[in-house]
Motif scaffolding. Structure first.
Motif, PDB file in Angstrom:
ATOM      1  N   VAL B 157      25.295  48.226  50.474  1.00  0.00           N
ATOM      2  CA  VAL B 157      27.596  48.585  50.413  1.00  0.00           C
ATOM      3  C   VAL B 157      28.058  47.381  50.623  1.00  0.00           C
ATOM      4  O   VAL B 157      28.872  46.369  50.101  1.00  0.00           O
ATOM      5  N   LEU B 158      27.370  46.053  51.312  1.00  0.00           N
ATOM      6  CA  LEU B 158      28.518  44.441  51.903  1.00  0.00           C
ATOM      7  C   LEU B 158      27.612  44.275  49.697  1.00  0.00           C
ATOM      8  O   LEU B 158      28.722  43.116  49.626  1.00  0.00           O
ATOM      9  N   ASP B 159      26.717  44.047  49.577  1.00  0.00           N
ATOM     10  CA  ASP B 159      26.163  43.707  48.426  1.00  0.00           C
ATOM     11  C   ASP B 159      26.962  44.090  47.633  1.00  0.00           C
ATOM     12  O   ASP B 159      27.174  43.010  46.419  1.00  0.00           O
ATOM     13  N   SER B 160      27.484  45.556  47.034  1.00  0.00           N
ATOM     14  CA  SER B 160      27.877  46.311  45.997  1.00  0.00           C
ATOM     15  C   SER B 160      29.521  45.671  46.397  1.00  0.00           C
ATOM     16  O   SER B 160      29.832  45.360  45.184  1.00  0.00           O
ATOM     17  N   ALA B 161      30.077  45.255  47.056  1.00  0.00           N
ATOM     18  CA  ALA B 161      31.358  44.684  47.272  1.00  0.00           C
ATOM     19  C   ALA B 161      31.559  43.588  47.185  1.00  0.00           C
ATOM     20  O   ALA B 161      32.193  42.877  46.101  1.00  0.00           O
ATOM     21  N   SER B 162      30.789  42.531  47.379  1.00  0.00           N
ATOM     22  CA  SER B 162      30.524  41.252  47.067  1.00  0.00           C
ATOM     23  C   SER B 162      30.363  40.756  45.487  1.00  0.00           C
ATOM     24  O   SER B 162      30.684  40.362  45.077  1.00  0.00           O
ATOM     25  N   ASN B 163      30.224  42.335  44.677  1.00  0.00           N
ATOM     26  CA  ASN B 163      29.802  41.918  42.806  1.00  0.00           C
ATOM     27  C   ASN B 163      31.162  42.939  42.775  1.00  0.00           C
ATOM     28  O   ASN B 163      31.131  43.605  41.268  1.00  0.00           O
ATOM     29  N   GLY B 164      32.164  43.235  43.044  1.00  0.00           N
ATOM     30  CA  GLY B 164      33.214  44.607  43.084  1.00  0.00           C
ATOM     31  C   GLY B 164      32.392  45.580  42.088  1.00  0.00           C
ATOM     32  O   GLY B 164      33.624  45.629  41.334  1.00  0.00           O
ATOM     33  N   SER B 165      32.022  46.173  42.858  1.00  0.00           N
ATOM     34  CA  SER B 165      31.485  47.402  42.095  1.00  0.00           C
ATOM     35  C   SER B 165      32.325  48.910  41.683  1.00  0.00           C
ATOM     36  O   SER B 165      32.256  49.075  41.156  1.00  0.00           O
ATOM     37  N   VAL B 166      33.080  48.444  43.118  1.00  0.00           N
ATOM     38  CA  VAL B 166      33.959  49.499  43.101  1.00  0.00           C
ATOM     39  C   VAL B 166      35.740  48.918  43.058  1.00  0.00           C
ATOM     40  O   VAL B 166      36.017  48.045  43.898  1.00  0.00           O
ATOM     41  N   GLU B 167      36.750  49.772  42.612  1.00  0.00           N
ATOM     42  CA  GLU B 167      37.493  49.057  42.001  1.00  0.00           C
ATOM     43  C   GLU B 167      38.803  49.968  43.117  1.00  0.00           C
ATOM     44  O   GLU B 167      38.636  51.147  43.453  1.00  0.00           O
ATOM     45  N   PRO B 168      39.256  48.962  43.768  1.00  0.00           N
ATOM     46  CA  PRO B 168      40.024  49.333  45.164  1.00  0.00           C
ATOM     47  C   PRO B 168      41.325  49.836  44.653  1.00  0.00           C
ATOM     48  O   PRO B 168      41.629  50.022  43.262  1.00  0.00           O
ATOM     49  N   THR B 169      41.688  50.974  45.575  1.00  0.00           N
ATOM     50  CA  THR B 169      42.600  52.100  45.050  1.00  0.00           C
ATOM     51  C   THR B 169      44.374  51.424  45.710  1.00  0.00           C
ATOM     52  O   THR B 169      44.144  50.334  46.416  1.00  0.00           O
TER      53      THR B 169
END
Ligand code: FES
Ligand code: FES
Lengths: 799, 170
Positions: B157-169
């Motif tokens: 999840v941290l890795d995914s976050a650092s790649n900006g995989s989910v657009e923040p609302t």
């Protein structure tokens, strides 16, 4: 503390000096089942649907010991939507269970635990099935309940099985009143050793029962087509499930097919044979497919796969130099009402109570005691976390008695390569000492321990289990490979790793193979996802099949390239002639040729590794696991924080090191260790079944039986000592259970430094921690009624 | 017409559910939970049932982007709302980056917690696009996993976050 490899008494061993723990760099591990699992398209047993299927519910005893006076299902049968109601009279009269044949599918004359099944109902909806269950009438005459293992073996205690002497048992099983199976290990003269010892320390530890608690509750769907039965089941052991169905319903193996869709974890909870026969019998009576899905509560109450409660009494005599002179021990293991697969537990527990130590004189007696609790059975490293917690807490007490640091005591007494173990088995290269060094250096290398924090460590050991296993491999006309294996994937990645084993042998890529697995109708036998045996045994089978297939490919390539088969090299999906600049031929091209002639198809099984002999030890009730094949060694160390106001303990970080021989899949291995550690933390701190005085579970739900969450997860670092001599493929030993041995013990030892005394009940809940803290106040610090020495090291940052 | 657990009959009603961008007409009694309707009426079995007491998170779905335990949510109450299940996040040909990260890090073992875990992680990253390790732990603490020890899931999840995989609302 001393550094690196120097041991206190200067004992050095050449093999040991060569062994070093390493941090393994994970190789990419493409899980064949990965995309199914992350996209939600993979099917699990509860997802399976068949036309016309009915839904099953069981009528449970809900009382822990009673004679059945009257069982009346007539009202249930007449309810709308009910398509079948069956009881003991509707199935063959068979008493079964490996080791001790002490149970039947349905209760006959008596019920012996609350989850015992009296009747099974199938109806067109789950709600109707439940309504029918509720309409079943049963009248009991209550019998005295046996809930305490100590009282159970006292003279004159009521018998859980009055007829026990007439049960069929396996040849070596030693039975006694209320004791399903007894084992002892004796080596040297323990009494004389104890008499000569400079100091003698006695401890008593009591562990509660706990649960495997896979996140997927079990589900079963059974369908008859003519005389052929297919059962989709969430089982870890499809061939065992088939054997159970065949034995209890009197069917030949070739009419019964067990298919396991994706399995949502097991940890032993789904080992053995459970409810497949009930549902098959219901489906036959109903004349349509029947499906059972357990509720979480049933998952706690009904399966005969609970981690056994245990009472451990240990006495160890020490010489003045801190070496162990002798040990005696008595272990009472709560079998519950039926024996499941637990007949070999006493012997396993006895070995765990000896521990991976040099002990010249030893006498351990272990009894598997009947009670009116839910039956026990193999849960991930059965008997080990509790027994290790007891023995390793005791070990820290021993170290304190002779004024040694716990880590030095273990260096001094721990087994080394070439040593002779408790039953006279001589070990080859073993990595215990390197595991201790690895963990000690990582834990003590950390800076700054706060006053409310402490570090502690424990060592563990566990066998590997050689057994029969088979696989086929074929490559079809387009070059696509299939591995058809009897092995069962329960999440560990063991079956997934088979692709890599085959691919490496054939110079192909893991992705060139699809797996056909967990289907008794198509694949050869394997023991299942049990005993950490999948890669250990099925890996052997797959390697043999792959090497046979490689020979076939080399022969085809030799014809094609006009060379000798022995000169053919397989790599990158191609065959070429060694040292020749001529173009290679692809395996796909050769497979196309083979498709018109002798097919590319191979099989493997191979002789299971042998169990070592016991030498100079006497083993009463020998179940064959006194001497351990490919023994695994481990050391776990933890840093904990104690909130002294509340008794709440938090594990901050964990260092582990394992000798499981060659590690075939580092990413998978790390996953096993980390999962095992978290389970160990749960066992240490929160996971314990509470019983009321009638032997019924008080906390059969995830709200009161607390599993660890992501917010509780500590950081975990792991190293491996890759010793030689493992009997598995490429020198591997088992792995999946070993990480579930030493964590609770390490927590216990860290915690004792903060409290001044060990918590002697497992789980070490805040209440128990707090009570121990209160007991261990300075005013009665030197009480020795319990044998606990409170002069243990107080400094939290030393090992 | 069906019969409930007490054996009394209750009336099915018809309504629409919007799941993963599609509208499904549903016929079910009012007491049915969303989990059951998704799994048995609509046939989306990716959402799992691990308990019956709202404790495991295997049944998690997004309702208008918010994570809910579908075992404890009445299906009829989800009318008019956008439901996202694991099947709506990615497929085998095109995995969602969270799904890819989870596999690459070894955060999937038996896979039974995985759909709920991914849904939860998605919701977390929408709220907080660069969480700390502790924040991920807390964000996923409603999803039990018995296999992995969580470390590799949190790494993913941290890795995914650092790649900006989910657009923040916003
Ligand atoms: S099934 Fe919904 S929380 Fe467990
Ligand atoms: S991967 Fe098995 S429960 Fe999480």
């Amino acid at each position: 503390m001393t550094s690196g490899l120097t041991s206190r008494n200067g004992v050095r061993n050449e093999n040991y000096l060569n062994l070093k723990a390493v941090t393994l760099e994970p190789r990419p591990f493409p899980r064949a089942d990965g995309p199914d699992k992350v996209t939600g398209t993979g099917r699990y047993a509860a997802d399976m649907v068949l036309p016309g299927m009915a839904f099953a519910r069981f009528k449970y005893a809900e009382i822990s010991h009673a004679r059945i006076v009257r069982l009346d299902t007539s009202k249930a049968e007449s309810l709308p939507g009910v398509v079948a109601v069956i009881t003991a009279t509707d199935v063959p009269d068979v008493r079964y269970s490996p080791g001790v044949a002490d149970r039947t599918l349905f209760a006959t004359d008596a019920v012996r635990f609350e989850g015992e099944i009296l009747a099974a109902v199938a109806a067109t909806t789950e709600a109707l099935a439940q309504a029918a269950v509720d309409a079943i009438e049963v009248e009991y005459e209550q019998l005295p309940t046996v809930t305490d293992v100590v009282q159970a073996i006292a003279p004159g205690a009521p018998l859980v099985h009055p007829d026990w002497q007439n049960y069929e048992v396996s040849a070596e099983t030693e039975q006694r009143p209320n004791v399903a199976s007894f084992s002892s290990i004796a080596h040297g003269d323990a009494e004389a050793g104890m008499a000569r010892a400079a100091t003698v320390v006695t401890s008593r530890y009591v562990a509660d029962a706990s649960h495997a608690s896979p996140i997927e509750p079990r589900a079963i769907l059974a369908q008859w087509e003519g005389r052929k039965l297919t059962v989709w089941s969430a089982t870890q052991v499809p061939f065992d499930a088939r054997a159970g169905v065949c034995e209890t319903l009197d069917l030949p193996t070739n009419q019964v097919r067990i298919i396991v869709p994706h399995l949502g974890g097991g940890f032993g909870g789904k080992c053995g044979f459970h409810f497949e026969a009930h549902i098959a019998a219901l489906a036959r009576a109903a004349g349509r497919p029947v499906k059972l899905v357990f509720s979480r509560k049933e998952e706690f109450l009904a399966p005969d796969r609970r981690r056994e409660g245990m009472v451990v009494e240990l006495t160890t005599g020490l010489n003045a130099d801190g070496t162990i002179a002798a040990r005696t021990g008595t272990l009472l293991i709560d079998n519950g009402a039926y024996t499941a697969d637990a007949a070999f537990f006493p012997q396993l527990a006895a070995m765990l109570a000896a521990g991976p130590y040099r002990i010249p004189a030893l006498k351990i007696e272990a009894s598997l005691v009947y009670t009116n609790h839910q039956p026990s059975g193999s849960v991930r490293a059965p008997t080990a976390p509790q027994a290790c917690w007891a023995i390793e807490s005791h070990t820290d007490e021993l170290a304190a008695t002779v004024g040694m640091a716990p880590v030095e005591f273990r260096r001094l007494n721990g087994l080394r390569s070439g040593d002779v173990g408790p039953v006279g088995q001589t070990y080859g290269e073993i990595g215990l000492q390197a595991c201790i060094d690895s963990v000690a250096s990582r834990l003590t290398g950390e800076t700054g321990t706060e006053a409310d924090e402490a570090i502690g460590l424990a060592v563990g050991w566990w066998p590997s289990f050689p057994g029969p296993s088979g696989a086929y491999i074929k490559i079809d006309s387009d070059g696509a490979g299939q591995i058809i294996t009897g092995a069962q994937e329960c999440g560990t990645g063991a079956v997934m790793t088979l692709r890599q084993l085959a691919a490496d042998e054939l110079g192909m890529a893991a992705e060139d193979f699809e797996l056909v697995y967990q289907d008794t109708g198509v694949a050869p036998y394997d023991t299942g996802a049990t005993g950490s045996q999948t890669l250990f045994n099925n890996g052997r089978a797959v390697l043999l099949a792959a090497s046979e297939l490689a020979d076939q490919i080399r022969q085809l390539a030799a014809d094609h390239l006009e060379a000798a088969p022995s000169d053919i090299v397989l790599s990158d999906g191609h065959a070429s002639v060694a040292g020749s600049p001529n173009p290679a031929v692809s395996v796909a091209e050769l497979a196309a040729t083979a498709a018109g002639a002798e097919l590319l198809i191979a099989h493997g099984s191979g002789k299971p590794g042998e169990y070592p002999e016991t030498v100079g030890a006497s083993c009463v009730g020998d179940q064959g696991v006194a001497a351990w094949a490919s023994p695994q060694f481990s050391c776990h160390g933890v840093r904990v924080r104690l909130d002294s106001e509340t008794g709440v303990v938090r594990v901050l970080n964990v260092a582990t090191c394992h000798d499981s021989g060659t590690i075939l899949n580092p990413l998978g291995a790390l996953g096993q260790v980390e999962g095992g550690v978290l389970m160990g933390i749960g066992q240490a701190l929160t996971e314990g079944t509470q019983y009321d005085e009638d032997g019924c579970q008080r906390n059969p739900g995830l709200l009161e039986y607390k599993l660890q969450t992501a917010a509780d997860a500590p950081t975990i670092t792991t190293q491996f000592v890759e010793t030689t001599g493992g009997q598995g493929p490429h020198g591997a030993k088992g792995l999946a259970e070993a990480p579930n041995v030493a964590t609770a013990a390490a927590i216990s030892n860290a915690l004792a430094k903060l409290i001044g005394s060990h918590v002697t009940q497992l789980p070490m809940t805040p209440e128990r921690v707090w009570a121990t803290m209160t007991d261990a106040t300075p005013s009665d610090a030197d009480r020795d009624a319990t044998g606990h020495d409170t002069s243990e090291p107080k400094s939290g940052d030393e090992l | 017409m069906t019969i409930d657990e007490q054996g009394s009959e209750s009336e099915s009603i018809g309504y629409d559910l919007h799941v993963n961008g599609q509208t499904y007409p549903v016929e079910a009694t009012l007491d049915r939970n969303l989990l059951g309707v998704l799994r048995t009426e609509i046939g989306l079995t990716g959402t799992k049932e691990g308990c019956d007491d709202c404790e495991c998170g295997a049944c998690m779905v997004l309702l208008d982007g918010q994570p809910v335990n579908s075992c404890s949510y009445l299906a009829a109450q989800a009318q008019g709302r956008q439901i996202t299940t694991i099947e709506g996040l990615g497929n085998a040909d095109q995995l969602h980056p969270l799904q890819e990260c989870l596999l690459a890090h070894g955060g999937v073992q038996c896979g039974f917690c995985t759909p709920g875990m991914i849904i939860s992680a998605h919701a977390l990253l929408e709220r907080n696009s660069s969480p700390s390790r502790d924040e991920v732990g807390i964000g996923l603490s409603g999803n039990l996993c018995r296999c992995t020890g969580y470390a590799k899931i949190i790494d993913a999840v941290l890795d995914s976050a650092s790649n900006g995989s989910v657009e923040p609302t916003p």
